[in-house]
Design a protein around this motif. Structure first.
Motif, PDB file in Angstrom:
ATOM      1  N   TYR A   1       0.823  -1.206   0.000  1.00  0.00           N
ATOM      2  CA  TYR A   1       0.000   0.000   0.000  1.00  0.00           C
ATOM      3  C   TYR A   1       0.854   1.251   0.000  1.00  0.00           C
ATOM      4  N   TYR A   2       1.684   1.376  -1.027  1.00  0.00           N
ATOM      5  CA  TYR A   2       2.661   2.458  -1.065  1.00  0.00           C
ATOM      6  C   TYR A   2       2.012   3.825  -1.227  1.00  0.00           C
ATOM      7  N   SER A   3       0.751   3.865  -1.632  1.00  0.00           N
ATOM      8  CA  SER A   3       0.066   5.163  -1.698  1.00  0.00           C
ATOM      9  C   SER A   3      -0.029   5.774  -0.301  1.00  0.00           C
ATOM     10  N   ARG A   4      -0.057   4.921   0.715  1.00  0.00           N
ATOM     11  CA  ARG A   4      -0.124   5.454   2.079  1.00  0.00           C
ATOM     12  C   ARG A   4       1.148   6.215   2.431  1.00  0.00           C
TER      13      ARG A   4
ATOM     14  N   ARG B   1       3.098   7.700   0.235  1.00  0.00           N
ATOM     15  CA  ARG B   1       3.080   8.933  -0.559  1.00  0.00           C
ATOM     16  C   ARG B   1       2.105   9.943   0.033  1.00  0.00           C
ATOM     17  N   ASN B   2       0.940   9.469   0.484  1.00  0.00           N
ATOM     18  CA  ASN B   2      -0.032  10.381   1.093  1.00  0.00           C
ATOM     19  C   ASN B   2       0.483  10.951   2.406  1.00  0.00           C
TER      20      ASN B   2
ATOM     21  N   GLY C   1      -5.046  11.083   2.316  1.00  0.00           N
ATOM     22  CA  GLY C   1      -4.890   9.778   2.944  1.00  0.00           C
ATOM     23  C   GLY C   1      -5.645   9.638   4.258  1.00  0.00           C
TER      24      GLY C   1
ATOM     25  N   LYS D   1      -0.075   4.821 -13.329  1.00  0.00           N
ATOM     26  CA  LYS D   1      -0.985   4.194 -12.384  1.00  0.00           C
ATOM     27  C   LYS D   1      -0.603   2.737 -12.136  1.00  0.00           C
TER      28      LYS D   1
ATOM     29  N   GLN E   1       3.561   2.147  -7.607  1.00  0.00           N
ATOM     30  CA  GLN E   1       3.819   3.463  -8.162  1.00  0.00           C
ATOM     31  C   GLN E   1       5.026   4.109  -7.488  1.00  0.00           C
TER      32      GLN E   1
END
Length: 301
Positions: A34-37, A39-40, A68, A205, A209
């Motif tokens: 969950y690498y968006s976490r 980044r967020n 996030g 996307k 990412q």
DNA sequence: AAGCCGGGGAG
DNA sequence: CTCCCAGGCTT
């Protein structure tokens, strides 16, 4: 805990996180998924440092505006940190409430999300919101567990609707099974005479990412050597090779919740010097997915 | 409303 | 092996 400790050691303050390069943040997050976490979190640190003078907002509404931070996180921060009477509804709370009150509305439906949030608000203890919120979540995690909950010694068993109706194992109700997509990855690892290789950053996307990987040839099925050779012919990103050989005889199947990645690693020996490449000694500095990290661990150059 | 996003642990 | 788990964002 090791991740957390390394993270707060690297970034003791929100300002430290705000001024860090994203690559360092992702490197510390590597392996968690969950690498968006990550980044967020990084983006939100910049907002808090620059727009809020380093002070976290203290209301549900302002917290929720941060990247996030959704309903659960805003409620958790507002209640734990600022004693705001906001009920948290995480997966544990869904389980406890759906079982105790015998609610079979799917927890991942729009109706269910609204219903359980309202129910949680009705039954919360506003005067003791921190202990209440953390207590109900812990109760769900430890006592009212997903599988094999301890109903026989549960203090709530006499008034629990699911126990009364024998529906503990059926609740909470959830819709939509994730269907798994098969993908076929061929990672080509160039090695030059000076032990340089090529790492590329994933952009756009999809999965992973902004993480790094070796040059990737994706296909619609497992490839044989000759098929891969045809595909990389005239491929500008790869140098001409002296040899191209399969590293793993058994295809590695890296399983994500929604994708199965059938992966082959190919070693491409070249006599060119990869001027723009990455020294093998330095690849440990780059944030990479677990699939790549595992390969790097086992591969002896 | 539905789909996407990773990895690990339990059985 | 298979099954299960969470919360937020994007489409």
């Amino acid at each position: 805990m090791p991740y957390y400790l390394r993270f707060v050691d690297a970034f003791p303050t929100v300002q430290d996180l705000a001024k860090a390069p994203e690559e360092q943040v992702l490197k510390l997050w590597q392996g968690l998924g969950y690498y968006s976490r990550a980044r967020n979190l990084h983006a939100t640190a910049k907002i808090v440092a620059n727009n809020f003078d380093g002070q976290f907002p203290n209301t549900y509404k302002e917290l929720k505006s941060l990247k996030g931070v959704g309903d659960y996180t805003a409620s958790a921060i507002a209640s734990f940190c600022f004693d705001a009477p906001e009920p948290v509804v995480d997966g544990n709370v869904y389980r406890v409430l759906s079982r105790y009150f015998g609610v079979d509305i799917p927890i991942n439906s729009t109706k269910g999300i609204k219903y359980f949030k309202e129910l949680a608000r009705e039954v919360m203890d506003s005067g003791n919101i921190r202990d209440y919120n953390q207590g109900i979540m812990e109760f769900g995690a430890v006592q009212c567990a997903p599988k094999k909950p301890y109903c026989l010694l549960c203090p709530l068993q006499e008034s629990c609707i699911a126990v009364k109706d024998g529906k503990v194992s059926e609740l909470p109700l959830k819709l939509n099974k994730t269907k798994v997509k098969n993908r076929y990855f061929n990672y080509v690892i160039p090695i030059d005479p000076e032990n340089n290789t090529i790492l590329e950053q994933r952009t756009g996307k999809g999965i992973w990412q902004n993480l790094y990987q070796f040059p990737l040839v994706e296909s619609d099925k497992n490839l044989k050597t000759e098929e891969l050779k045809l595909l990389i012919q005239g491929n500008g990103q790869l140098p001409e090779y002296e040899s191209l050989s399969l590293y793993n005889n058994e295809t590695i199947v890296h399983k994500l919740s929604h994708q199965h990645l059938h992966t082959k690693f190919w070693i491409l020996k070249t006599s060119y010097i990869l001027e723009e490449g990455t020294s093998w000694k330095k690849i440990g500095d780059f944030p990479v997915p677990v699939l790549i990290a595992d390969f790097i661990k086992t591969f002896k150059i």
